[in-house]
Design a protein around this motif. Sequence first.
Motif, PDB file in Angstrom:
ATOM      1  N   LEU A   1       0.824  -1.210   0.000  1.00  0.00           N
ATOM      2  CA  LEU A   1       0.000   0.000   0.000  1.00  0.00           C
ATOM      3  C   LEU A   1       0.857   1.259   0.000  1.00  0.00           C
ATOM      4  O   LEU A   1       0.532   2.246  -0.673  1.00  0.00           O
ATOM      5  N   VAL A   2       1.955   1.228   0.745  1.00  0.00           N
ATOM      6  CA  VAL A   2       2.882   2.368   0.745  1.00  0.00           C
ATOM      7  C   VAL A   2       3.418   2.606  -0.660  1.00  0.00           C
ATOM      8  O   VAL A   2       3.450   3.741  -1.161  1.00  0.00           O
ATOM      9  N   GLY A   3       3.840   1.515  -1.327  1.00  0.00           N
ATOM     10  CA  GLY A   3       4.396   1.638  -2.669  1.00  0.00           C
ATOM     11  C   GLY A   3       3.395   2.190  -3.668  1.00  0.00           C
ATOM     12  O   GLY A   3       3.725   3.078  -4.473  1.00  0.00           O
ATOM     13  N   VAL A   4       2.169   1.690  -3.615  1.00  0.00           N
ATOM     14  CA  VAL A   4       1.139   2.138  -4.568  1.00  0.00           C
ATOM     15  C   VAL A   4       0.721   3.578  -4.278  1.00  0.00           C
ATOM     16  O   VAL A   4       0.620   4.406  -5.200  1.00  0.00           O
ATOM     17  N   THR A   5       0.472   3.888  -2.999  1.00  0.00           N
ATOM     18  CA  THR A   5       0.022   5.234  -2.629  1.00  0.00           C
ATOM     19  C   THR A   5       1.080   6.283  -2.953  1.00  0.00           C
ATOM     20  O   THR A   5       0.777   7.334  -3.535  1.00  0.00           O
ATOM     21  N   CYS A   6       2.323   6.000  -2.589  1.00  0.00           N
ATOM     22  CA  CYS A   6       3.408   6.935  -2.891  1.00  0.00           C
ATOM     23  C   CYS A   6       3.684   6.994  -4.390  1.00  0.00           C
ATOM     24  O   CYS A   6       4.053   8.055  -4.914  1.00  0.00           O
ATOM     25  N   GLY A   7       3.499   5.858  -5.061  1.00  0.00           N
ATOM     26  CA  GLY A   7       3.705   5.837  -6.509  1.00  0.00           C
ATOM     27  C   GLY A   7       2.760   6.775  -7.230  1.00  0.00           C
ATOM     28  O   GLY A   7       3.151   7.482  -8.165  1.00  0.00           O
ATOM     29  N   ILE A   8       1.502   6.810  -6.791  1.00  0.00           N
ATOM     30  CA  ILE A   8       0.526   7.728  -7.383  1.00  0.00           C
ATOM     31  C   ILE A   8       0.895   9.171  -7.082  1.00  0.00           C
ATOM     32  O   ILE A   8       0.907  10.033  -7.968  1.00  0.00           O
ATOM     33  N   ALA A   9       1.202   9.451  -5.823  1.00  0.00           N
ATOM     34  CA  ALA A   9       1.471  10.830  -5.398  1.00  0.00           C
ATOM     35  C   ALA A   9       2.746  11.391  -6.028  1.00  0.00           C
ATOM     36  O   ALA A   9       2.855  12.602  -6.243  1.00  0.00           O
ATOM     37  N   GLY A  10       3.707  10.507  -6.319  1.00  0.00           N
ATOM     38  CA  GLY A  10       5.004  10.989  -6.782  1.00  0.00           C
ATOM     39  C   GLY A  10       5.073  11.417  -8.235  1.00  0.00           C
ATOM     40  O   GLY A  10       6.005  12.138  -8.628  1.00  0.00           O
ATOM     41  N   VAL A  11       4.094  11.020  -9.052  1.00  0.00           N
ATOM     42  CA  VAL A  11       4.169  11.299 -10.490  1.00  0.00           C
ATOM     43  C   VAL A  11       4.198  12.794 -10.772  1.00  0.00           C
ATOM     44  O   VAL A  11       5.081  13.300 -11.472  1.00  0.00           O
ATOM     45  N   PHE A  12       3.248  13.528 -10.220  1.00  0.00           N
ATOM     46  CA  PHE A  12       3.217  14.967 -10.474  1.00  0.00           C
ATOM     47  C   PHE A  12       4.345  15.698  -9.744  1.00  0.00           C
ATOM     48  O   PHE A  12       4.723  16.801 -10.145  1.00  0.00           O
ATOM     49  N   LEU A  13       4.891  15.095  -8.669  1.00  0.00           N
ATOM     50  CA  LEU A  13       6.082  15.683  -8.051  1.00  0.00           C
ATOM     51  C   LEU A  13       7.234  15.698  -9.042  1.00  0.00           C
ATOM     52  O   LEU A  13       7.967  16.696  -9.152  1.00  0.00           O
ATOM     53  N   ILE A  14       7.401  14.608  -9.779  1.00  0.00           N
ATOM     54  CA  ILE A  14       8.463  14.528 -10.777  1.00  0.00           C
ATOM     55  C   ILE A  14       8.168  15.453 -11.950  1.00  0.00           C
ATOM     56  O   ILE A  14       9.041  16.225 -12.399  1.00  0.00           O
ATOM     57  N   LEU A  15       6.953  15.413 -12.449  1.00  0.00           N
ATOM     58  CA  LEU A  15       6.600  16.223 -13.618  1.00  0.00           C
ATOM     59  C   LEU A  15       6.651  17.720 -13.321  1.00  0.00           C
ATOM     60  O   LEU A  15       6.985  18.516 -14.197  1.00  0.00           O
ATOM     61  N   ARG A  16       6.350  18.098 -12.085  1.00  0.00           N
ATOM     62  CA  ARG A  16       6.366  19.518 -11.690  1.00  0.00           C
ATOM     63  C   ARG A  16       7.722  19.952 -11.136  1.00  0.00           C
ATOM     64  O   ARG A  16       7.884  21.073 -10.690  1.00  0.00           O
ATOM     65  N   ARG A  17       8.691  19.026 -11.178  1.00  0.00           N
ATOM     66  CA  ARG A  17      10.052  19.292 -10.700  1.00  0.00           C
ATOM     67  C   ARG A  17      10.035  19.787  -9.253  1.00  0.00           C
ATOM     68  O   ARG A  17      10.674  20.775  -8.894  1.00  0.00           O
ATOM     69  N   MET A  18       9.308  19.052  -8.425  1.00  0.00           N
ATOM     70  CA  MET A  18       9.153  19.424  -7.018  1.00  0.00           C
ATOM     71  C   MET A  18       9.638  18.311  -6.093  1.00  0.00           C
ATOM     72  O   MET A  18       9.107  18.132  -4.996  1.00  0.00           O
ATOM     73  N   SER A  19      10.624  17.561  -6.532  1.00  0.00           N
ATOM     74  CA  SER A  19      11.092  16.420  -5.747  1.00  0.00           C
ATOM     75  C   SER A  19      11.537  16.824  -4.347  1.00  0.00           C
ATOM     76  O   SER A  19      11.245  16.146  -3.357  1.00  0.00           O
ATOM     77  N   MET A  20      12.240  17.947  -4.235  1.00  0.00           N
ATOM     78  CA  MET A  20      12.780  18.353  -2.943  1.00  0.00           C
ATOM     79  C   MET A  20      11.697  18.825  -1.979  1.00  0.00           C
ATOM     80  O   MET A  20      11.894  18.807  -0.769  1.00  0.00           O
ATOM     81  N   ILE A  21      10.552  19.257  -2.513  1.00  0.00           N
ATOM     82  CA  ILE A  21       9.479  19.673  -1.615  1.00  0.00           C
ATOM     83  C   ILE A  21       8.944  18.472  -0.852  1.00  0.00           C
ATOM     84  O   ILE A  21       8.471  18.596   0.276  1.00  0.00           O
TER      85      ILE A  21
ATOM     86  N   SER B   1       4.569   3.622 -12.199  1.00  0.00           N
ATOM     87  CA  SER B   1       4.998   4.097 -10.887  1.00  0.00           C
ATOM     88  C   SER B   1       4.384   3.257  -9.769  1.00  0.00           C
ATOM     89  O   SER B   1       5.075   2.869  -8.815  1.00  0.00           O
ATOM     90  N   MET B   2       3.094   2.946  -9.899  1.00  0.00           N
ATOM     91  CA  MET B   2       2.446   2.096  -8.888  1.00  0.00           C
ATOM     92  C   MET B   2       3.049   0.695  -8.885  1.00  0.00           C
ATOM     93  O   MET B   2       3.283   0.109  -7.820  1.00  0.00           O
ATOM     94  N   LEU B   3       3.316   0.144 -10.085  1.00  0.00           N
ATOM     95  CA  LEU B   3       3.899  -1.196 -10.176  1.00  0.00           C
ATOM     96  C   LEU B   3       5.302  -1.234  -9.577  1.00  0.00           C
ATOM     97  O   LEU B   3       5.644  -2.158  -8.828  1.00  0.00           O
ATOM     98  N   PHE B   4       6.117  -0.232  -9.890  1.00  0.00           N
ATOM     99  CA  PHE B   4       7.477  -0.184  -9.342  1.00  0.00           C
ATOM    100  C   PHE B   4       7.450  -0.019  -7.827  1.00  0.00           C
ATOM    101  O   PHE B   4       8.234  -0.646  -7.103  1.00  0.00           O
ATOM    102  N   GLY B   5       6.542   0.833  -7.324  1.00  0.00           N
ATOM    103  CA  GLY B   5       6.438   1.024  -5.882  1.00  0.00           C
ATOM    104  C   GLY B   5       6.022  -0.246  -5.168  1.00  0.00           C
ATOM    105  O   GLY B   5       6.592  -0.615  -4.136  1.00  0.00           O
ATOM    106  N   ALA B   6       5.023  -0.937  -5.731  1.00  0.00           N
ATOM    107  CA  ALA B   6       4.554  -2.186  -5.130  1.00  0.00           C
ATOM    108  C   ALA B   6       5.636  -3.254  -5.188  1.00  0.00           C
ATOM    109  O   ALA B   6       5.877  -3.973  -4.200  1.00  0.00           O
TER     110      ALA B   6
END
Length: 289
Positions: free
Chosen positions: A12-32, A231-236
Amino acid sequence: MIEFWVVFTGLLVGVTCGIAGVFLILRRMSMIADAISHTVLFGIVMAYLVTQTLNGFWMLVGAAFAGILTAYLVQLLHSSGIQEDAAIGVVFTSLFAAGVLLITLYAGNVHLDVEHVLMGEIAFVPWDKWSLLGLAMPKAVWMLLLVLVINIAFLLLFFKEMKLATFDPVYAATIGIPVVFLHYGFMTSISFTTVAAFDSVGAILVVAMLIGPAATSYLISKTIKQMFVYSMLFGAAASVIGYYLAKFWDTSIAGMMATTVGLIFIVTFISQKIIERRKKALVHKLEMS
């Protein structure tokens, strides 16, 4: 059954974070994400001081407050002329330090310590259960399921708007899309994700789950929808593989999960480079023939 809940929580951690992280990468906000993973401590402590309870709901509220406050302060400093990375560094160190001081001064005798928030311990998850409608599941599972539903709902409601605001925020604002609202709404979902995961993998290691799977999927995806799926598959996969590797070597489960995220990224990156070189060699060979 204990092993099932540990593996299921990691998944669940992998899938949930996988979803949330996509727009972090696309918006170049990794450090936030790194900043919020630290400043949620301040929000969690404030929630405890106000309510005098460690109830998961109020922890989520406190985390959301800390996430929005972090995003607002970073944006405020950045718009004032300070570089974004410097603004992030100042905000997250200040709020994190404030959280540590508040714990030391007012919550020293409470099971709310810095090491627990930062490192977590997924092996203890099955013993802390909540019952709802006769169904007993670990608290971390309930919280992660709730946050997963929130993240999916946010995407379903605002996917087109988020996509446009990510790639062309100026145009999005001119046609009436609430760019600021989307930004803070997204930061709130990241805060929820972080605090829901800190019990299992810790607030620091959750950054690896937020960034690693999304960054890996970015290497091989041709569309945003593909990026979400990969992203969800890799996280899981990183969560499940990391658990069994940790069990085999008798080491930190959360640490091995984060390490597996990095290994998956490295393997994918090298594979992509090899494929690109072979394609270039084939094109060159065809041109020469």
